[in-house]
Design an enzyme around this catalytic site. Structure first.
Site, PDB file in Angstrom:
ATOM      1  N   HIS A 109      23.952 -19.890 140.415  1.00 51.18           N
ATOM      2  CA  HIS A 109      22.541 -19.493 140.475  1.00 51.18           C
ATOM      3  C   HIS A 109      22.325 -18.149 139.763  1.00 51.18           C
ATOM      4  CE1 HIS A 109      18.623 -18.180 141.831  1.00 51.18           C
ATOM      5  NE2 HIS A 109      19.226 -17.034 142.123  1.00 51.18           N
TER       6      HIS A 109
ATOM      7  N   CYS B 140      13.282 -21.055 140.981  1.00 48.54           N
ATOM      8  CA  CYS B 140      14.438 -21.245 140.104  1.00 48.54           C
ATOM      9  C   CYS B 140      14.682 -22.728 139.890  1.00 48.54           C
ATOM     10  CB  CYS B 140      15.671 -20.593 140.723  1.00 48.54           C
ATOM     11  SG  CYS B 140      17.174 -20.831 139.753  1.00 48.54           S
TER      12      CYS B 140
ATOM     13  N   GLY C 141      40.484  -5.194 123.833  1.00 49.20           N
ATOM     14  CA  GLY C 141      41.520  -4.658 124.701  1.00 49.20           C
ATOM     15  C   GLY C 141      41.438  -3.150 124.833  1.00 49.20           C
TER      16      GLY C 141
ATOM     17  N   ASP D 251      26.877  -8.187 128.249  1.00 54.21           N
ATOM     18  CA  ASP D 251      27.857  -8.898 129.080  1.00 54.21           C
ATOM     19  C   ASP D 251      28.041  -8.087 130.346  1.00 54.21           C
ATOM     20  OD1 ASP D 251      29.715  -6.800 127.665  1.00 54.21           O
ATOM     21  OD2 ASP D 251      30.856  -7.594 129.353  1.00 54.21           O
TER      22      ASP D 251
ATOM     23  N   ASP E  90      38.977  -0.095 119.721  1.00 52.27           N
ATOM     24  CA  ASP E  90      38.373   1.237 119.701  1.00 52.27           C
ATOM     25  C   ASP E  90      39.064   2.115 120.724  1.00 52.27           C
ATOM     26  OD1 ASP E  90      37.423  -0.216 121.889  1.00 52.27           O
ATOM     27  OD2 ASP E  90      35.608   0.993 122.023  1.00 52.27           O
TER      28      ASP E  90
HETATM   29 ZN    ZN Z   1      18.763 -21.033 141.365  1.00 50.08          ZN
END
Ligand code: ZN
Length: 559
Positions: free
Chosen positions: A338, A307, A98, A269, A150
């Protein structure tokens, strides 16, 4: 070092690079790094099902303590048995503390040694977010990895501010560890120090002495140049123990992630994969494909021929183009799916290359691949960007076909202003301002507007007053607005066609001179108190008869 809750196993270290591959254990399974964590701010990754996240290889999701503390609240997680069961996610979860959100809050936030005091955007309640409350909330959420609270500052902060922030962070880290008690959840510390190598060193030296299970590099991806980020990342990663995971918070594009792996980071992230999917941008092995472009209208090609994700197996670029043009939620979902798959696939390739000790050639090759635009349909005309987003400071203009224009805080997504008419309606209904200004009393009516925002509530009060004054005698009225950030109002003033209430000249004058007095209604005035709100409140004229709180739903009146 003390034993880790993770059984961290450093499997391989690349030649000619700091890149490393590792395996470690959480309460919900075994994690293989380097890895990417999709962001599930509100206990959901936007427009994604837990099943598809799992299938694409998501091992761990990031959830947001600040937002989940405010809504649904820790008691819901306690009742529902934690976030995994609540959102039906079988993998691991990391909760941030937070800190980042609190320190991005523009209004009604004050900092003490105890913690940060702020006002909830949900119900207007004042909350003290201390290291203890952050950890207790993360324990209620039941994440696998908790982050210490922090003190975040912009990466471009000066040395004095950066040192003060890292020292507070150090003391809060000690308190966070104590607050964990005997919870089996692991905990990461956050290295601060802005762009100063000696401060990064000081921060790391203090924190690696403590029994943390991993370490994050904080305070980057908040305003610095790319090369600065990479230098600080490399320098800081080298200060961290080999036998603990290293996490670079909030980074980044696929290219940023590749660069940071090369510099010794294990975990990442970022909201990018789902955020860009919403406007039809996809990362592919053929470069970045902008599906809004009309060149895809008749395209029967797969989104990415290389992919293996279910979206690329099934759908044509033409269909995805259509979904994005019509702003259908399915388009956001499929392209997000995707993009997340693309990140995970990249991380899997990186990991395999580290283990087989061929990371360096892969790094050089991918560095080229990841920065190209659309290979098959190069953009020759000016790039068809979505309309440029107007921004000032931490605020941006939000335009959509379905809702009135609004100004939002970029990081929290919190809406600061929509239109005055809405606020005016609320005001007249809830505040009975019209009755308050009637002349039975002669003293001026003082209104405190805490959290000026884009001035809508104050302007609404002015408009109502002027209307009343046109009909008969009224009491004088003095509005006092408090804020420590004029950016939202400045932004709204630069976009008057979307915020018609600002055609009234009062706000322009307020911003330029700090005060405004009506030329036509002698009793009507407006003063600005700019600075830390809690300090300013002590200096302002009062007590107020009416307080306009920041949250629209919490406007309180005492007439
Ligand atoms: Zn894909």
């Amino acid at each position: 070092m003390s034993p880790s809750r993770h059984d961290f196993n450093l499997e391989a270290q690349a030649s000619g690079s700091k890149a490393r591959a590792a395996t470690f254990r959480t309460l919900h399974g075994v994690i293989q790094s380097p890895l990417f964590m999709p962001v599930g701010t509100q206990a959901t990754v936007k427009a994604q099902l837990p099943e598809t996240l799992h299938e694409s290889g998501s091992q761990i999701l990031l959830a947001n303590t600040y937002h989940l503390l405010l809504r649904p609240g820790p008691e819901v997680f306690r009742k529902m048995g934690g976030i995994h069961r609540f959102m039906q996610w079988p993998g691991s979860v990391l909760t941030d503390s937070g800190g980042y959100q609190i320190f991005s809050l523009p209004h009604s936030r004050s900092m003490t040694e105890e913690g940060a005091v702020f006002q909830s955007y949900v119900d207007g309640q004042r909350i003290l977010l201390s290291p203890e409350l952050s950890i207790q909330t993360q324990m209620a959420i039941g994440s696998d990895i908790m982050m210490v609270l922090d003190q975040c500052i912009p990466s471009t902060a000066d040395e004095k501010a950066a040192r003060a922030a890292l020292q507070v962070t150090q003391r809060w880290a000690v308190r966070s560890l104590a607050a964990r008690e005997d919870s089996p959840q692991s905990m990461f510390a956050i290295i601060q120090g802005a762009l100063f190598p000696h401060l990064r060193k000081e921060s790391a030296a203090g924190l690696v002495e403590l029994p943390f299970d991993g370490f994050a590099i904080g305070g980057l991806a908040v305003g610095e140049e790319k090369h600065q980020r990479e230098d600080v990342c490399e320098f800081t990663a080298a200060l961290l123990p080999e036998d603990r995971p290293r996490y670079l918070m909030g980074v980044g594009t696929p290219l940023d992630v590749l660069e940071a792996v090369h510099r010794g980071v294990d975990m990442f992230d970022c909201i990018i994969p789902t955020q860009v999917a919403k406007r039809g941008s996809c990362f592919t092995s053929r470069g970045i494909v902008e599906l809004r472009r009309s060149v895809y209208k008749f395209s029967d090609e797969k989104l990415d021929p290389n992919c293996a994700c279910p979206v690329c197996a099934k759908y044509s670029r033409a269909y995805l183009h259509h979904l994005t043009k019509t702003q259908e939620p399915l388009g956001w979902q499929l392209m997000g799916q995707h993009n997340i798959h693309f990140y995970h696939q990249l991380m899997r390739e990186i990991r395999a290359s580290i283990i087989e000790d061929r990371f360096l050639p892969l790094y050089h090759e991918q560095r080229q691949v990841l920065q190209v635009d659309d290979v098959d349909h190069p953009i020759t005309n000016p790039r068809p960007q979505p309309a440029p987003v107007a921004r000032i400071g931490d605020y941006e203009l939000h335009l959509s076909e379905d809702e009135p224009a609004s100004i939002r805080h970029i990081i929290t997504g919190h809406t600061v202003a929509t239109s005055a008419s809405v606020e005016a309606a609320h005001l007249s209904r809830r505040l009975r301002l019209a009755e308050g200004v009637s002349p039975e009393k002669t003293a001026p009516i003082i209104i405190w507007d805490i959290g000026l925002g884009a001035g809508a509530a104050a302007l609404a009060a002015i408009l109502i007053y002027e209307e009343e004054a046109g009909q008969g005698p009224v009491r004088p009225m003095h509005i006092v607005s408090f804020t420590d950030d004029l950016s939202p109002l400045r932004l709204a003033l630069s976009q008057k066609r979307h915020f018609e209430y600002l055609r009234h000249g009062a706000a322009d004058t307020l911003v330029h001179r700090g005060a405004w007095k009506s030329r036509y209604r002698t009793g009507l005035s407006w003063t600005l108190f700019q600075g830390p709100v809690n300090e300013m409140l002590k200096q302002a004229p009062g007590p107020p008869e009416i307080t306009l709180a920041e949250s629209d739903t919490q406007i309180t009146a005492s007439l």
